[in-house]
Motif scaffolding. Structure first.
Motif, PDB file in Angstrom:
ATOM      1  N   GLN A   1       0.822  -1.206   0.000  1.00  0.00           N
ATOM      2  CA  GLN A   1       0.000   0.000   0.000  1.00  0.00           C
ATOM      3  C   GLN A   1       0.861   1.263   0.000  1.00  0.00           C
ATOM      4  O   GLN A   1       0.589   2.213  -0.753  1.00  0.00           O
ATOM      5  CB  GLN A   1      -0.928  -0.002   1.217  1.00  0.00           C
ATOM      6  CG  GLN A   1      -2.036  -1.037   1.153  1.00  0.00           C
ATOM      7  CD  GLN A   1      -2.838  -1.105   2.433  1.00  0.00           C
ATOM      8  OE1 GLN A   1      -2.311  -0.864   3.524  1.00  0.00           O
ATOM      9  NE2 GLN A   1      -4.108  -1.448   2.311  1.00  0.00           N
ATOM     10  N   SER A   2       1.896   1.257   0.810  1.00  0.00           N
ATOM     11  CA  SER A   2       2.780   2.428   0.903  1.00  0.00           C
ATOM     12  C   SER A   2       3.459   2.713  -0.420  1.00  0.00           C
ATOM     13  O   SER A   2       3.581   3.869  -0.836  1.00  0.00           O
ATOM     14  CB  SER A   2       3.832   2.214   1.990  1.00  0.00           C
ATOM     15  OG  SER A   2       3.232   2.107   3.262  1.00  0.00           O
ATOM     16  N   SER A   3       3.902   1.670  -1.092  1.00  0.00           N
ATOM     17  CA  SER A   3       4.565   1.846  -2.378  1.00  0.00           C
ATOM     18  C   SER A   3       3.598   2.387  -3.425  1.00  0.00           C
ATOM     19  O   SER A   3       3.940   3.283  -4.204  1.00  0.00           O
ATOM     20  CB  SER A   3       5.145   0.513  -2.853  1.00  0.00           C
ATOM     21  OG  SER A   3       5.866   0.684  -4.051  1.00  0.00           O
ATOM     22  N   ALA A   4       2.373   1.855  -3.431  1.00  0.00           N
ATOM     23  CA  ALA A   4       1.366   2.322  -4.387  1.00  0.00           C
ATOM     24  C   ALA A   4       1.016   3.782  -4.146  1.00  0.00           C
ATOM     25  O   ALA A   4       0.925   4.580  -5.091  1.00  0.00           O
ATOM     26  CB  ALA A   4       0.111   1.458  -4.302  1.00  0.00           C
ATOM     27  N   ILE A   5       0.832   4.154  -2.901  1.00  0.00           N
ATOM     28  CA  ILE A   5       0.462   5.528  -2.577  1.00  0.00           C
ATOM     29  C   ILE A   5       1.627   6.487  -2.824  1.00  0.00           C
ATOM     30  O   ILE A   5       1.424   7.637  -3.229  1.00  0.00           O
ATOM     31  CB  ILE A   5      -0.021   5.626  -1.114  1.00  0.00           C
ATOM     32  CG1 ILE A   5      -1.315   4.851  -0.961  1.00  0.00           C
ATOM     33  CG2 ILE A   5      -0.236   7.074  -0.716  1.00  0.00           C
ATOM     34  CD1 ILE A   5      -2.396   5.212  -1.964  1.00  0.00           C
ATOM     35  N   ARG A   6       2.848   6.036  -2.627  1.00  0.00           N
ATOM     36  CA  ARG A   6       4.004   6.871  -2.944  1.00  0.00           C
ATOM     37  C   ARG A   6       4.020   7.204  -4.438  1.00  0.00           C
ATOM     38  O   ARG A   6       4.277   8.337  -4.840  1.00  0.00           O
ATOM     39  CB  ARG A   6       5.297   6.154  -2.535  1.00  0.00           C
ATOM     40  CG  ARG A   6       6.564   7.016  -2.751  1.00  0.00           C
ATOM     41  CD  ARG A   6       7.783   6.397  -2.100  1.00  0.00           C
ATOM     42  NE  ARG A   6       8.138   5.134  -2.714  1.00  0.00           N
ATOM     43  CZ  ARG A   6       8.081   3.961  -2.086  1.00  0.00           C
ATOM     44  NH1 ARG A   6       7.645   3.895  -0.838  1.00  0.00           N
ATOM     45  NH2 ARG A   6       8.442   2.853  -2.703  1.00  0.00           N
ATOM     46  N   ASN A   7       3.719   6.198  -5.253  1.00  0.00           N
ATOM     47  CA  ASN A   7       3.637   6.422  -6.699  1.00  0.00           C
ATOM     48  C   ASN A   7       2.512   7.392  -7.040  1.00  0.00           C
ATOM     49  O   ASN A   7       2.668   8.289  -7.881  1.00  0.00           O
ATOM     50  CB  ASN A   7       3.390   5.094  -7.427  1.00  0.00           C
ATOM     51  CG  ASN A   7       4.558   4.140  -7.314  1.00  0.00           C
ATOM     52  OD1 ASN A   7       5.673   4.534  -6.965  1.00  0.00           O
ATOM     53  ND2 ASN A   7       4.324   2.870  -7.609  1.00  0.00           N
ATOM     54  N   LEU A   8       1.357   7.206  -6.403  1.00  0.00           N
ATOM     55  CA  LEU A   8       0.206   8.062  -6.675  1.00  0.00           C
ATOM     56  C   LEU A   8       0.488   9.505  -6.265  1.00  0.00           C
ATOM     57  O   LEU A   8       0.140  10.443  -6.994  1.00  0.00           O
ATOM     58  CB  LEU A   8      -1.026   7.541  -5.926  1.00  0.00           C
ATOM     59  CG  LEU A   8      -2.304   8.370  -6.072  1.00  0.00           C
ATOM     60  CD1 LEU A   8      -2.732   8.448  -7.527  1.00  0.00           C
ATOM     61  CD2 LEU A   8      -3.418   7.787  -5.205  1.00  0.00           C
ATOM     62  N   LYS A   9       1.102   9.684  -5.108  1.00  0.00           N
ATOM     63  CA  LYS A   9       1.409  11.037  -4.638  1.00  0.00           C
ATOM     64  C   LYS A   9       2.287  11.781  -5.628  1.00  0.00           C
ATOM     65  O   LYS A   9       2.085  12.973  -5.900  1.00  0.00           O
ATOM     66  CB  LYS A   9       2.114  10.983  -3.276  1.00  0.00           C
ATOM     67  CG  LYS A   9       1.182  10.803  -2.101  1.00  0.00           C
ATOM     68  CD  LYS A   9       1.955  10.856  -0.790  1.00  0.00           C
ATOM     69  CE  LYS A   9       1.015  10.741   0.407  1.00  0.00           C
ATOM     70  NZ  LYS A   9       1.748  10.782   1.695  1.00  0.00           N
ATOM     71  N   ALA A  10       3.275  11.084  -6.175  1.00  0.00           N
ATOM     72  CA  ALA A  10       4.203  11.723  -7.111  1.00  0.00           C
ATOM     73  C   ALA A  10       3.470  12.234  -8.344  1.00  0.00           C
ATOM     74  O   ALA A  10       3.649  13.378  -8.767  1.00  0.00           O
ATOM     75  CB  ALA A  10       5.307  10.746  -7.507  1.00  0.00           C
ATOM     76  N   SER A  11       2.623  11.382  -8.942  1.00  0.00           N
ATOM     77  CA  SER A  11       1.931  11.773 -10.169  1.00  0.00           C
ATOM     78  C   SER A  11       0.812  12.764  -9.895  1.00  0.00           C
ATOM     79  O   SER A  11       0.635  13.747 -10.637  1.00  0.00           O
ATOM     80  CB  SER A  11       1.374  10.537 -10.883  1.00  0.00           C
ATOM     81  OG  SER A  11       0.434   9.845 -10.070  1.00  0.00           O
ATOM     82  N   PHE A  12       0.058  12.541  -8.827  1.00  0.00           N
ATOM     83  CA  PHE A  12      -1.075  13.419  -8.514  1.00  0.00           C
ATOM     84  C   PHE A  12      -0.592  14.823  -8.150  1.00  0.00           C
ATOM     85  O   PHE A  12      -1.134  15.827  -8.624  1.00  0.00           O
ATOM     86  CB  PHE A  12      -1.895  12.829  -7.367  1.00  0.00           C
ATOM     87  CG  PHE A  12      -3.147  13.603  -7.056  1.00  0.00           C
ATOM     88  CD1 PHE A  12      -4.336  13.303  -7.689  1.00  0.00           C
ATOM     89  CD2 PHE A  12      -3.129  14.629  -6.120  1.00  0.00           C
ATOM     90  CE1 PHE A  12      -5.497  14.017  -7.402  1.00  0.00           C
ATOM     91  CE2 PHE A  12      -4.276  15.352  -5.832  1.00  0.00           C
ATOM     92  CZ  PHE A  12      -5.461  15.041  -6.469  1.00  0.00           C
ATOM     93  N   ASP A  13       0.430  14.898  -7.296  1.00  0.00           N
ATOM     94  CA  ASP A  13       0.910  16.208  -6.849  1.00  0.00           C
ATOM     95  C   ASP A  13       1.548  16.987  -7.998  1.00  0.00           C
ATOM     96  O   ASP A  13       1.411  18.207  -8.081  1.00  0.00           O
ATOM     97  CB  ASP A  13       1.916  16.048  -5.709  1.00  0.00           C
ATOM     98  CG  ASP A  13       2.086  17.335  -4.920  1.00  0.00           C
ATOM     99  OD1 ASP A  13       1.074  17.854  -4.420  1.00  0.00           O
ATOM    100  OD2 ASP A  13       3.227  17.819  -4.795  1.00  0.00           O
ATOM    101  N   ALA A  14       2.232  16.279  -8.896  1.00  0.00           N
ATOM    102  CA  ALA A  14       2.824  16.942 -10.059  1.00  0.00           C
ATOM    103  C   ALA A  14       1.728  17.561 -10.927  1.00  0.00           C
ATOM    104  O   ALA A  14       1.872  18.696 -11.419  1.00  0.00           O
ATOM    105  CB  ALA A  14       3.653  15.951 -10.871  1.00  0.00           C
TER     106      ALA A  14
END
Length: 244
Positions: A109-122
């Motif tokens: 879950q942490s790895s998936a959300i880390r990926n999501l944060k990067a793309s979403f925040d950008a």
């Protein structure tokens, strides 16, 4: 041949872990909040001050730092937190159900959300830059003009500028929310795909998200709009002066 859940996770997450742990990624992922704060340290403006492009750049850096911390940053944080809470993980080995421990689930879950944060925040930052900051910068240059300003006049201009920022955000943020929603599902799917493991005839780890992206984004946007409405224009303007 035996496979433990740990070895499967290592196999599935190695590539993404390498990307996030590399020095280049670390530099690219540096928080703009920290970066801008570092840039503002040791800067000073003496009065009367003559407006120029360098001054505009300093002011905009301070404004972006402040607004991200008080208004925009929570959009990414809340959306990704709620998405993470909705993730479910299932592992299958040779067609039989393989129990996954809580620690392993949290890792995925942490790895998936880390990926999501990067793309979403950008994407959020790009939208805010185009819809809010670009307009504010044009207005700031116009209002500062080229005439030398004393501190009282400078503060007055910045206070009006901060009031304008609130007005623009009130209009543009709901539009940004609609644009973010249009891309959210693809971003979630991409983040999930990066942490899934599929070894034909051997093992498969699948991840799914049950979050309603539109409902979640609507809620986070409303919260950010409320935070924006509470901003004190004069106090924000005084904070800019202190940061220069």
């Amino acid at each position: 041949m035996k496979f433990s859940i740990s070895s499967l996770l290592v196999l599935g997450l190695t590539l993404s872990s390498c990307v996030f742990s590399s020095p280049l990624a670390a530099r690219n992922a540096e928080s703009p909040l920290l970066s801008n704060t570092h840039q503002l340290v040791e800067r000073s403006v003496k009065y009367p001050v003559k407006p120029n492009d360098a001054l505009v750049t300093k002011i905009m850096a301070s404004v972006k730092t402040d607004l991200y911390a008080k208004v925009f940053g929570s959009i990414t944080g809340d959306f990704c937190e709620r998405t993470g809470a909705s993730l479910s993980v299932k592992a299958v080995l040779f067609g039989g159900l393989l129990k996954v421990g809580d620690a392993h689930i949290k890792t995925i879950q942490s790895s998936a959300i880390r990926n999501l944060k990067a793309s979403f925040d950008a994407e959020l930052r790009a939208q805010v830059q185009a819809s809010v900051y670009d307009k504010l910068e044009v207005s700031l240059k116009k209002n500062l003009g080229t005439i030398i300003l004393d501190k009282i006049k400078f503060l007055s201009i910045l206070t009006k500028f901060e009031t304008e920022a609130k007005s623009i955000i009130k209009v543009e943020l709901p539009k940004i929310g609609v644009s973010l929603n249009a891309k959210a599902k693809n971003q979630i799917d991409a983040a999930i795909n990066d942490v899934q493991v599929n070894i034909p005839l051997i093992a498969q780890i699948t991840v799914s998200a049950s979050v309603n992206a539109k409902t979640t984004l609507d809620a986070t946007i409303k919260t950010s709009l409320k935070a924006c409405a509470k901003l004190n224009a004069k106090a924000s303007a005084e904070a800019i002066l202190e940061s220069l």
